[in-house]
Design an enzyme around this catalytic site. Structure first.
Site, PDB file in Angstrom:
ATOM      1  N   ILE A 158       0.848  -1.196   0.000  1.00 12.94           N
ATOM      2  CA  ILE A 158       0.000   0.000   0.000  1.00 12.94           C
ATOM      3  C   ILE A 158       0.882   1.243   0.000  1.00 12.94           C
ATOM      4  CG2 ILE A 158      -0.208   0.275   2.527  1.00 12.94           C
ATOM      5  CD1 ILE A 158      -3.255   0.828   2.017  1.00 12.94           C
ATOM      6  N   CYS A 159       0.344   2.346  -0.525  1.00 14.21           N
ATOM      7  CA  CYS A 159       0.988   3.665  -0.441  1.00 14.21           C
ATOM      8  C   CYS A 159      -0.135   4.677  -0.204  1.00 14.21           C
ATOM      9  CB  CYS A 159       1.806   3.967  -1.695  1.00 14.21           C
ATOM     10  SG  CYS A 159       0.814   4.202  -3.188  1.00 14.21           S
ATOM     11  N   GLN A 160       0.025   5.895  -0.646  1.00 14.71           N
ATOM     12  CA  GLN A 160      -1.019   6.895  -0.428  1.00 14.71           C
ATOM     13  C   GLN A 160      -2.147   6.785  -1.445  1.00 14.71           C
ATOM     14  OE1 GLN A 160      -1.271   8.829   2.278  1.00 14.71           O
ATOM     15  NE2 GLN A 160      -3.273   9.436   1.509  1.00 14.71           N
ATOM     16  N   MET A 185      -3.985   4.486   0.832  1.00 12.13           N
ATOM     17  CA  MET A 185      -4.506   5.063   2.065  1.00 12.13           C
ATOM     18  C   MET A 185      -5.598   6.093   1.798  1.00 12.13           C
ATOM     19  SD  MET A 185      -3.170   3.543   4.664  1.00 12.13           S
ATOM     20  CE  MET A 185      -3.615   4.657   6.002  1.00 12.13           C
TER      21      MET A 185
END
Length: 120
Positions: free
Chosen positions: A86-88, A115
């Site tokens: 996951i990242c932003q 996110m």
């Protein structure tokens, strides 16, 4: 002239899509699907955002390995376990999935929307 502009625009879009396309071994997962898998010991959860982003807000169980350090931290990950990344927004995690796939990790999953799509 307008036609040439459209052709150039189409070519740029195609290049962008090809650039962002996940690796061949990469699955996509929504955040609601992710919630059902959290805590599964057969999976590895990594967050490739910066340490500051991670400190500000993260999902319990995710390990922070920033994208710019991923290549040198591959030895901290197991190839026999699925890796959920996951990242932003999903851009950096897509790149991370490509790096992992290229390094021989066979079960790699990208969290679509990152996110930004996550709600507690």
């Amino acid at each position: 002239m307008e036609f040439i502009g459209l052709l150039i625009m189409a070519a740029l879009i195609l290049l962008y899509v090809m650039q962002m396309k996940s690796g061949k071994n990469t699955r996509q997962l929504t955040t609601s699907e992710l919630k059902k898998q959290l805590g599964d010991p057969s999976k590895q959860f990594i967050d490739v955002r910066t340490p500051a982003e991670f400190k500000g807000r993260h999902i319990k169980g995710f390990k922070n390995i920033p994208l710019n350090t991923l290549q040198r931290n591959l030895n901290k990950l197991r190839k026999d376990k699925e890796i959920i990344v996951i990242c932003q927004s999903g851009m950096r995690s897509t790149k991370a999935c490509k790096i992992l796939s290229s390094a021989g990790f066979h079960s790699v999953t990208n969290v679509r929307g990152g996110m930004s799509a996550w709600s507690e």
